[in-house]
Write an enzyme that holds these catalytic residues in place. Sequence first.
Site: not given
Length: 272
Positions: A133, A146
């Site tokens: 990501s 995360y």
Amino acid sequence: MSKKVALVTGASSGIGYAAAIDLYNAGFTVYGAARRMDKLKSLEDKGIHIIELDVTSEELMVKSIETIINNEGRLDILVNNAGYGSYGALEDVPMEEARRQLEVNVFGLARMSQLALPHMRKNKFGRIINISSIGGKIYTPFGGWYHATKFAVEGLSDSMRLETAQFGIDVVVIEPGGVKTDWGIISADNLIKTSKNSVYETSAKETADKMRKNYSGTQLSDPRVVSEAIVKAATVKKPKTRYLVGMGAKPAIFIRKLVSDKVFDKIIKSQM
């Protein structure tokens, strides 16, 4: 020559679902894997093999690779897509949940790679495509665990790439920006739940509201943008080490490189 074989984890929705279909359409024998078999049924209807897989279960991880090797005799492409976003202030997130986030996003990816690598080495060919990501390069409030997992995926992938190149195996990182999936809504819901009655509750709610608005809007990229990059990484002769795709991905990384931490902090706060 038999078709190349691809395994996509987290294939029940979003990026994984699109990747399974696009790889199948590109001529691969595809296995789509996820925890909920009922969510995979529509893939099976399209001619894609489906496998039950929870990347926190050693038994299911081993069984998934064994099934593919027993059926096909090879595994050429592993798309490590399974993952989720657990949002909340560092002070609020229970360590049990933090460990689970690492277990799914990092250790599951690593173990699936361990299991696939011997079979790729045997054929002197393989592609391990790790879905990271832009959150592996930038950061947001309430996303500490995360982001920790995605930063870890970046470093793990770089080291693995150097280790496995001698065997004809490529390790590729896909870094999506804003993609229209349920990820943001689920993360926002987790943030509200985690921050209830916390000193961070007010600011967490503001962030969660923005996340929901963003992921309910029309500006985010279709998952196909990411799946197309996955297919390219799986099929070209010499794949890039990284593919930066999706809404806002390239500008975000460019700005991060350009400005200081304090300036970037202000930019992120204004958006979140």
